[in-house]
Design a protein around this motif. Structure first.
Motif, PDB file in Angstrom:
ATOM      1  N   MET A   1       0.836  -1.203   0.000  1.00 52.32           N
ATOM      2  CA  MET A   1       0.000   0.000   0.000  1.00 52.32           C
ATOM      3  C   MET A   1       0.870   1.251   0.000  1.00 52.32           C
ATOM      4  O   MET A   1       0.563   2.240  -0.639  1.00 52.32           O
ATOM      5  CB  MET A   1      -0.905  -0.022   1.247  1.00 52.32           C
ATOM      6  N   GLU A   2       1.959   1.163   0.714  1.00 51.00           N
ATOM      7  CA  GLU A   2       2.840   2.320   0.819  1.00 51.00           C
ATOM      8  C   GLU A   2       3.520   2.608  -0.516  1.00 51.00           C
ATOM      9  O   GLU A   2       3.653   3.762  -0.919  1.00 51.00           O
ATOM     10  CB  GLU A   2       3.887   2.069   1.896  1.00 51.00           C
ATOM     11  N   SER A   3       3.950   1.542  -1.214  1.00 53.64           N
ATOM     12  CA  SER A   3       4.634   1.731  -2.490  1.00 53.64           C
ATOM     13  C   SER A   3       3.699   2.283  -3.557  1.00 53.64           C
ATOM     14  O   SER A   3       4.143   2.897  -4.513  1.00 53.64           O
ATOM     15  CB  SER A   3       5.230   0.403  -2.963  1.00 53.64           C
ATOM     16  N   GLY A   7       5.054   7.121  -5.730  1.00 56.97           N
ATOM     17  CA  GLY A   7       5.219   8.015  -6.871  1.00 56.97           C
ATOM     18  C   GLY A   7       4.604   9.379  -6.618  1.00 56.97           C
ATOM     19  O   GLY A   7       5.192  10.417  -6.948  1.00 56.97           O
ATOM     20  N   LEU A   8       3.398   9.380  -6.013  1.00 51.99           N
ATOM     21  CA  LEU A   8       2.753  10.661  -5.690  1.00 51.99           C
ATOM     22  C   LEU A   8       3.555  11.446  -4.664  1.00 51.99           C
ATOM     23  O   LEU A   8       3.596  12.683  -4.715  1.00 51.99           O
ATOM     24  CB  LEU A   8       1.340  10.408  -5.168  1.00 51.99           C
ATOM     25  N   ALA A  12       4.774  15.176  -5.273  1.00 51.66           N
ATOM     26  CA  ALA A  12       4.067  16.156  -4.450  1.00 51.66           C
ATOM     27  C   ALA A  12       4.712  17.538  -4.459  1.00 51.66           C
ATOM     28  O   ALA A  12       4.004  18.546  -4.621  1.00 51.66           O
ATOM     29  CB  ALA A  12       3.920  15.638  -3.024  1.00 51.66           C
ATOM     30  N   PRO A  13       6.044  17.670  -4.301  1.00 51.55           N
ATOM     31  CA  PRO A  13       6.632  19.026  -4.312  1.00 51.55           C
ATOM     32  C   PRO A  13       6.358  19.778  -5.616  1.00 51.55           C
ATOM     33  O   PRO A  13       6.043  20.972  -5.593  1.00 51.55           O
ATOM     34  CB  PRO A  13       8.132  18.752  -4.134  1.00 51.55           C
TER      35      PRO A  13
END
Length: 291
Positions: A1-3, A7-8, A12-13
């Motif tokens: 779930m974490e992986s 990518g997001l 995000a920055p």
């Protein structure tokens, strides 16, 4: 779930920066272009008044004409000069790495305030250029007092910043299949014929890319005209970005400045669409079967 969201997290920055520093100001300026806003009081909705005032604004029309002239002078000169230098630097010469770096440096420094100030002193009445002219027995030139000379001066500064376009052209030239030149040489084609019939068609995608990028940047030019000529003489170098700045931060007419900015955006968009439409007739991509 974490992986799944990794990518997001990396994006995000960029996404936050795009929203905060680009999209919100972009949409905010669209709203302000329909308002009367002086940076102090709250914006007052005025509808199409700002755009209607532009149709009778002589300063805007003068600035628009100067901007179009500046762009249509600067972009072809810069691209032609960048391509010429790229062709020269594509040869295997001694210390070629040094010369490639030296020609690229102006594109890094050219947009800075310090270089614009230096440019102003070089073309001053007692500057380096006039000093060279008088030493050769020629008359000194009033570079900043004559409207034509003043526009030429800032156009020359923009052309001098050819390094980024040159590097892209150089990469495209090095990607051309050398066997094509060998085949053309066997058929008796000279260097000019090989360049015209092989090199140019194969690098048209890069020419098109540089054309779009340099056109957009030229329409946004501010530092050079502002520092060197201040828009003068007789507003001969008063580009639209200078007019936007003066209306927004000198006359505190942010609504009107936003309207000018959106007109500039529409002009850039129309010319870009026209360039993409025309590219179908002169840009050749790998796999094209055009005759």
């Amino acid at each position: 779930m974490e992986s799944r969201y990794m990518g997001l997290a990396y994006l995000a920055p960029y996404i936050i920066g795009l929203l905060v520093f680009t999209m919100i100001p972009f949409l905010g300026s669209l709203y302000l272009s329909f308002t009367d806003y002086n940076l102090i009081n709250a914006p007052v909705w005025s509808g199409w008044a700002n755009f209607s005032d532009l149709t009778t604004d002589r300063t805007f029309k003068r600035s628009l004409n100067v901007t179009l002239l500046y762009v249509f002078l600067t972009v072809p000169f810069k691209l032609a000069f960048a391509l010429l230098i790229a062709v020269i630097l594509n040869y295997k010469l001694r210390a070629i790495g040094f010369f490639r770096t030296a020609y690229y440096v102006p594109s890094i420094l050219g947009g800075s305030i310090a270089v614009a100030v230096l440019w102003r002193y070089i073309f001053a009445d007692a500057g380096l250029v006039n000093l060279v002219l008088t030493s050769l027995g020629m008359d000194a030139v009033n570079w900043f007092g004559d409207p034509v000379n003043a526009l030429f001066t800032i156009t020359l500064l923009r052309t001098w910043q050819f390094g980024s376009a040159m590097v892209i052209f150089l990469a495209a030239l090095q990607a051309v299949d050398k066997s094509l030149y060998e085949a053309a040489s066997i058929e008796g084609a000279g260097k000019w014929a090989s360049f015209y019939h092989i090199t140019l068609p194969l690098i048209t995608p890069v020419i098109f890319f540089n054309l779009i990028m340099q056109m957009v940047q030229a329409f946004q030019e501010f530092n050079g005209p502002y520092v060197i000529t201040g828009g003068g003489p007789l507003k001969s170098t008063y580009l639209l970005p200078l007019y936007i700045y003066d209306e927004a931060f000198k006359n505190f007419n942010m609504g009107y400045a936003s309207a000018i900015a959106w007109v500039l955006f529409i002009i850039i968009m129309v010319l870009t669409v026209a360039a993409f439409w025309s590219s179908k007739k002169w840009v050749y991509y790998a796999g094209d079967k055009r005759s």
